[in-house]
Write an enzyme that holds these catalytic residues in place. Structure first.
Site, mmCIF file in Angstrom:
data_model
loop_
_atom_site.group_PDB
_atom_site.id
_atom_site.type_symbol
_atom_site.label_atom_id
_atom_site.label_comp_id
_atom_site.label_asym_id
_atom_site.label_seq_id
_atom_site.Cartn_x
_atom_site.Cartn_y
_atom_site.Cartn_z
ATOM 1 N N LYS A 14 0.836 -1.220 0.000
ATOM 2 C CA LYS A 14 0.000 0.000 0.000
ATOM 3 C C LYS A 14 0.858 1.253 0.000
ATOM 4 O O LYS A 14 0.613 2.179 -0.764
ATOM 5 C CB LYS A 14 -0.849 0.064 1.293
ATOM 6 C CG LYS A 14 -2.057 -0.790 1.331
ATOM 7 C CD LYS A 14 -2.755 -0.626 2.674
ATOM 8 C CE LYS A 14 -1.935 -1.218 3.789
ATOM 9 N NZ LYS A 14 -2.196 -0.873 5.127
ATOM 10 N N ARG A 89 -10.257 0.588 9.211
ATOM 11 C CA ARG A 89 -9.694 -0.745 9.438
ATOM 12 C C ARG A 89 -10.692 -1.702 10.066
ATOM 13 O O ARG A 89 -10.357 -2.848 10.332
ATOM 14 C CB ARG A 89 -8.492 -0.610 10.349
ATOM 15 C CG ARG A 89 -7.214 -0.944 9.573
ATOM 16 C CD ARG A 89 -6.104 -0.950 10.421
ATOM 17 N NE ARG A 89 -4.902 -1.555 10.070
ATOM 18 C CZ ARG A 89 -3.861 -0.950 9.545
ATOM 19 N NH1 ARG A 89 -3.939 0.278 9.120
ATOM 20 N NH2 ARG A 89 -2.735 -1.593 9.410
ATOM 21 N N ARG A 128 11.466 -5.454 4.853
ATOM 22 C CA ARG A 128 11.105 -4.039 4.615
ATOM 23 C C ARG A 128 12.014 -3.081 5.389
ATOM 24 O O ARG A 128 12.279 -3.269 6.565
ATOM 25 C CB ARG A 128 9.654 -3.811 5.018
ATOM 26 C CG ARG A 128 9.241 -2.346 4.896
ATOM 27 C CD ARG A 128 7.790 -2.152 4.711
ATOM 28 N NE ARG A 128 6.996 -2.598 5.842
ATOM 29 C CZ ARG A 128 5.661 -2.548 5.852
ATOM 30 N NH1 ARG A 128 5.012 -2.108 4.798
ATOM 31 N NH2 ARG A 128 4.997 -2.967 6.896
ATOM 32 N N ARG A 163 10.766 -1.128 10.867
ATOM 33 C CA ARG A 163 9.671 -0.879 11.804
ATOM 34 C C ARG A 163 9.708 -1.922 12.920
ATOM 35 O O ARG A 163 9.978 -3.091 12.652
ATOM 36 C CB ARG A 163 8.321 -0.970 11.071
ATOM 37 C CG ARG A 163 7.979 0.280 10.312
ATOM 38 C CD ARG A 163 6.797 0.116 9.406
ATOM 39 N NE ARG A 163 5.633 -0.524 9.994
ATOM 40 C CZ ARG A 163 4.427 -0.558 9.422
ATOM 41 N NH1 ARG A 163 4.236 0.039 8.258
ATOM 42 N NH2 ARG A 163 3.420 -1.161 9.984
ATOM 43 N N ARG A 174 -1.071 -8.835 13.180
ATOM 44 C CA ARG A 174 -1.581 -7.845 12.212
ATOM 45 C C ARG A 174 -2.386 -8.529 11.115
ATOM 46 O O ARG A 174 -3.414 -8.013 10.677
ATOM 47 C CB ARG A 174 -0.412 -7.057 11.608
ATOM 48 C CG ARG A 174 0.176 -6.068 12.601
ATOM 49 C CD ARG A 174 1.599 -5.700 12.269
ATOM 50 N NE ARG A 174 1.725 -4.928 11.059
ATOM 51 C CZ ARG A 174 2.849 -4.827 10.361
ATOM 52 N NH1 ARG A 174 3.938 -5.468 10.751
ATOM 53 N NH2 ARG A 174 2.890 -4.095 9.278
HETATM 54 P P1 AMP Z 1 0.171 0.361 8.963
HETATM 55 O O1 AMP Z 1 1.309 1.315 8.790
HETATM 56 O O2 AMP Z 1 -1.034 0.735 8.148
HETATM 57 O O3 AMP Z 1 0.597 -1.070 8.743
HETATM 58 O O4 AMP Z 1 -0.296 0.476 10.497
HETATM 59 C C1 AMP Z 1 0.589 0.142 11.555
HETATM 60 C C2 AMP Z 1 -0.162 -0.024 12.853
HETATM 61 O O5 AMP Z 1 -0.812 1.207 13.198
HETATM 62 C C3 AMP Z 1 -1.293 -1.061 12.849
HETATM 63 O O6 AMP Z 1 -0.815 -2.371 13.080
HETATM 64 C C4 AMP Z 1 -2.152 -0.547 14.004
HETATM 65 O O7 AMP Z 1 -1.584 -0.858 15.257
HETATM 66 C C5 AMP Z 1 -2.064 0.966 13.843
HETATM 67 N N1 AMP Z 1 -3.131 1.509 12.966
HETATM 68 C C6 AMP Z 1 -2.978 2.066 11.736
HETATM 69 N N2 AMP Z 1 -4.160 2.478 11.250
HETATM 70 C C7 AMP Z 1 -5.090 2.185 12.186
HETATM 71 C C8 AMP Z 1 -6.504 2.352 12.277
HETATM 72 N N3 AMP Z 1 -7.200 2.895 11.267
HETATM 73 N N4 AMP Z 1 -7.134 1.924 13.408
HETATM 74 C C9 AMP Z 1 -6.449 1.381 14.428
HETATM 75 N N5 AMP Z 1 -5.113 1.171 14.401
HETATM 76 C C10 AMP Z 1 -4.430 1.567 13.305
#
Ligand code: AMP
Length: 217
Positions: A14, A89, A128, A163, A174
């Site tokens: 993404k 989400r 990554r 990360r 996740r």
């Molecule tokens: P991402 O960078 O999209 O993979 O998000 C990393 C982490 O951020 C996720 O595993 C969640 O812990 C948190 N996170 C990101 N977006 C959301 C959301 N819309 N609602 C809740 N937690 C989120």
């Protein structure tokens, strides 16, 4: 440009695809993950909570995301289109997002679902690397997207980092969160007739070609 939303499991590409869209269409990229990673560095109770939740791979509380999304989308740079990635989400967030769009007078736009195999994701997660400075994304396990020097960004010379949720243990949580909480929103958007599916197992360039075709339709 119509607004774009990406729905995809963790490490499906993404962020990489969003960067390519930004480069071509000059629209802002709103990533709740990026915003939360910034908050997680703050020396506060909220910062600590977000830090721990992100590391565990679980989702942060919905209410935290609502405020930050609404504030970000209300800014002038989003008025001519934006990419939203990582939000909504779960179904509660999807319903709230519909309300935020109504309030701001925006259209949902294109919802792009990136489908990808779990095994491919596992391989991508551990390789990554992200630039601390310009946020460019690399993968040391994939010659096509590896940086020339392992810890240095090709485009700006910044330091690359991993990360702290990019390990197999957090990935399992996740991925499970995605299956349980995020996948149900796909039906919500199917009913609205705004979703297009893209095969994410292909190369970065080929996935982008498909996404670009959807955007420029
Ligand atoms: P991402 O960078 O999209 O993979 O998000 C990393 C982490 O951020 C996720 O595993 C969640 O812990 C948190 N996170 C990101 N977006 C959301 C959301 N819309 N609602 C809740 N937690 C989120």
């Amino acid at each position: 440009m119509k607004n774009i939303m990406f729905i995809a499991p963790p490490a499906a590409g993404k962020g990489t695809q969003a960067e390519l869209v930004v480069k071509k269409y000059k629209v802002p990229h709103i990533s709740t993950g990026d915003i939360l990673r910034e908050i997680s560095k703050e020396d506060s109770e909220l910062g600590q909570y977000v830090f721990e939740t992100l590391a565990s791979g679980k989702l942060v509380k919905d209410e935290i995301t609502y405020q930050l999304i609404e504030e970000r989308l209300a800014r002038d740079d989003c008025k001519n289109g934006y990419i939203i990635d990582g939000f909504p989400r779960n179904i509660e967030q999807a319903i709230e997002y519909d309300k935020i769009l109504k309030k701001l007078g925006y259209d949902i736009g294109n919802v792009i679902l990136i489908n990808i195999d779990e095994k491919t994701l596992e391989k991508r997660i551990t390789g990554r690397r992200i630039c601390e400075n310009c946020k460019a994304i690399y993968n040391i396990n994939d010659p096509a997207s590896a940086p020339k020097e392992e810890a240095i960004c090709d485009s700006c010379g910044g330091k690359l980092y991993q990360r702290n949720d990019d390990n197999l243990e957090s990935f399992q949580t996740r991925y499970q969160m995605y299956k349980e909480k995020t996948e149900p929103i796909i039906d919500h958007y199917r009913q609205m007739n705004v979703i297009t599916e893209v095969d994410g197992n292909d190369s970065i360039e080929n996935v982008f070609k498909k996404i670009d075709a959807i955007i420029s339709e």
